[in-house]
Design an enzyme around this catalytic site. Structure first.
Site, short mmCIF file in Angstrom:
data_model
loop_
_atom_site.label_atom_id
_atom_site.label_comp_id
_atom_site.label_asym_id
_atom_site.label_seq_id
_atom_site.Cartn_x
_atom_site.Cartn_y
_atom_site.Cartn_z
N PHE A 7 0.85 -1.18 0.00
CA PHE A 7 0.00 0.00 0.00
C PHE A 7 0.89 1.23 0.00
O PHE A 7 1.81 1.35 0.82
CB PHE A 7 -0.93 0.00 1.21
CG PHE A 7 -2.02 1.02 1.11
CD1 PHE A 7 -3.07 0.82 0.23
CD2 PHE A 7 -1.97 2.18 1.84
CE1 PHE A 7 -4.08 1.78 0.11
CE2 PHE A 7 -2.97 3.14 1.72
CZ PHE A 7 -4.03 2.94 0.85
N TYR A 27 -11.53 2.11 10.26
CA TYR A 27 -12.70 2.60 9.51
C TYR A 27 -13.12 1.67 8.38
O TYR A 27 -14.05 1.97 7.65
CB TYR A 27 -12.45 4.01 8.96
CG TYR A 27 -11.14 4.21 8.21
CD1 TYR A 27 -10.99 3.78 6.90
CD2 TYR A 27 -10.07 4.83 8.82
CE1 TYR A 27 -9.81 3.96 6.22
CE2 TYR A 27 -8.88 5.04 8.15
CZ TYR A 27 -8.75 4.61 6.85
OH TYR A 27 -7.56 4.79 6.19
N LYS A 28 -12.45 0.53 8.24
CA LYS A 28 -12.86 -0.43 7.22
C LYS A 28 -13.80 -1.46 7.86
O LYS A 28 -14.96 -1.16 8.12
CB LYS A 28 -11.63 -1.08 6.60
CG LYS A 28 -10.67 -0.08 5.91
CD LYS A 28 -9.48 -0.78 5.31
CE LYS A 28 -8.40 0.18 4.83
NZ LYS A 28 -8.84 1.06 3.74
N ARG A 61 -12.61 -3.91 -7.56
CA ARG A 61 -12.46 -4.50 -6.22
C ARG A 61 -13.80 -4.45 -5.50
O ARG A 61 -14.44 -3.39 -5.42
CB ARG A 61 -11.40 -3.73 -5.43
CG ARG A 61 -11.01 -4.37 -4.12
CD ARG A 61 -9.93 -3.57 -3.42
NE ARG A 61 -10.43 -2.28 -2.94
CZ ARG A 61 -9.81 -1.53 -2.03
NH1 ARG A 61 -8.65 -1.94 -1.53
NH2 ARG A 61 -10.31 -0.39 -1.63
#
Length: 404
Positions: free
Chosen positions: A123, A218-219, A363
């Protein structure tokens, strides 16, 4: 699979009761919870209480009525989700800030080792932060290699192996225990980024003998946009590692207001500035969902949802780049297509919200707590119809002016 098959799975789903604990818009199939989780119904009331009663009525007294302890209290609620002890996790700051602190601390811990090793295609922010962190430690360097070359690149100069547990694009998962052991055999520490893992798949940092880990909330944890991140430091390292960002909340006596810095004991030394209380209130309400969630059931449902979409993608002629083996992936599925952006936009126009990752990845996140099997089956039908009709060719789907 037919709609009736999907409904039969939903009727037997032990997690179905959690769906009503989220505020889900009518007519939307939300397949982007791997980027921003849906709103738990308990959150608005928690934020209202934090503002109206705690801030509004209690004013500064609320610091002595729960605010000051929030980073440790929330850390203790995240700890069992990652297999840690309550005193090994702290909440606050951002994932990027925690990455910086942990990388610099690991490099300073053993000056004889100078290399931070990571994966090409990690990432981006992890690599960006690592670039900045090594610049703060004289002689340190960042070495980035392809995934297939990581094992051979571990050597006696490797101070830290920096890995994202589940790849943000492909959903490929590293074996947590195996790679931790491999790094330790080379004399290196490991820093794991659990941002695409926590709340999605089982984690056990204690069994894996992990050193350090960070993650966002927050996912899959549904803490809200930009919710505070967490940092894990194994108890055996806590007194030997120093936080390079020595802010007042990490001081042994923050309210003694001394000029010199003395680090607090344990995880409190990793705090920096004043915690964001309103964001903490949102996250805490979301974390309270996890007290009675069966991770085995969550894992099994994630695999079933994946299989539904994988079959739909195959029928549509799309190339799935996510591992077929459930133990080797996270909880999202990715398809590669030259027109992936247009496919994403066409799905959104039909009420199926997924996302696009440059240059060619569609995705789709699979969040078992609030997605039904029928939701995912219906999303697969939309995907097949869009490909079969070439609806993605509509001019409006090619205008790249959106986030997703």
């Amino acid at each position: 699979m037919t709609r009736e098959d999907a409904r039969a799975l939903d009727a037997a789903d032990p997690l179905a009761r959690f769906r009503d604990r989220f505020a889900l818009p009518n007519g939307i199939i939300y397949l982007d919870g791997n980027s921003l989780g849906a709103l738990p119904r308990a959150v608005p009331a928690a934020i209202a209480d934090a503002t109206t009663r705690q801030w509004g009525d209690r004013l500064i007294r609320s610091w002595n009525e729960g605010w000051i302890d929030a980073p440790e209290r929330l850390g203790a609620k995240i700890a069992p989700i990652i297999g840690a002890a309550a005193d090994e996790v702290i909440v606050g700051d951002t994932t990027s800030t925690h990455l910086f602190k942990a990388i610099v601390a690991a490099l300073r811990h053993d000056p004889a080792r100078r290399t931070v090793l990571s994966e090409a295609g990690n990432f981006p922010t992890d690599l960006h932060i690592a670039e900045g962190a090594v610049a703060c430690v004289p002689g340190a360097r960042l070495k980035v290699v392809d995934r297939a070359a990581l094992a051979d690149a571990l050597d006696d100069d490797t101070a830290l192996l920096l890995l994202t547990h589940v790849h943000y694009k492909t959903s490929d998962r590293f074996d947590l225990a195996a790679w931790t052991a491999r790094a330790h055999a080379a004399g290196a520490l490991v820093l794991w980024d659990f941002s695409h893992s926590v709340g999605a798949i089982p984690l056990d940092v204690t069994a894996a003998n992990a050193d350090l880990a960070v993650g966002c909330s927050y996912k899959y944890l549904n803490g809200g946009p930009g919710a505070p991140a967490f940092l894990y430091v194994a108890r055996r390292h806590q007194e030997a590692f120093a936080n390079p960002v020595s802010g007042w909340m990490g001081h042994a006596e923050p309210f003694a207001f001394q000029d010199g810095y003395r680090p607090a004991a344990g995880m409190k030394r990793w705090l920096v500035g004043t915690p964001s209380i309103l964001a903490m209130a949102s996250l805490e309400a979301a974390l309270d969902l996890w007290t009675d969630i069966d991770m085995a059931a969550l894992t099994a449902k994630s695999a079933a949802l994946f299989d539904i979409l994988a079959a739909a993608g195959a029928l549509a002629g799309l190339a799935c780049v996510s591992p077929a083996d459930a133990a080797s992936r996270g909880s999202h599925i990715s398809f590669r297509a030259p027109h992936a952006y247009e496919l994403t936009q066409a799905l959104i126009a039909r009420g199926v919200i997924g996302d696009f990752r440059d240059p060619d990845i569609l995705r789709l996140g699979l969040t078992p707590l609030y997605l039904s099997h029928e939701d995912v089956w219906q999303a697969g039908e939309h995907l097949r119809a869009i490909v079969a009709s070439e609806a993605w060719r509509a001019p409006e789907f090619g205008e790249r002016n959106t986030v997703t």
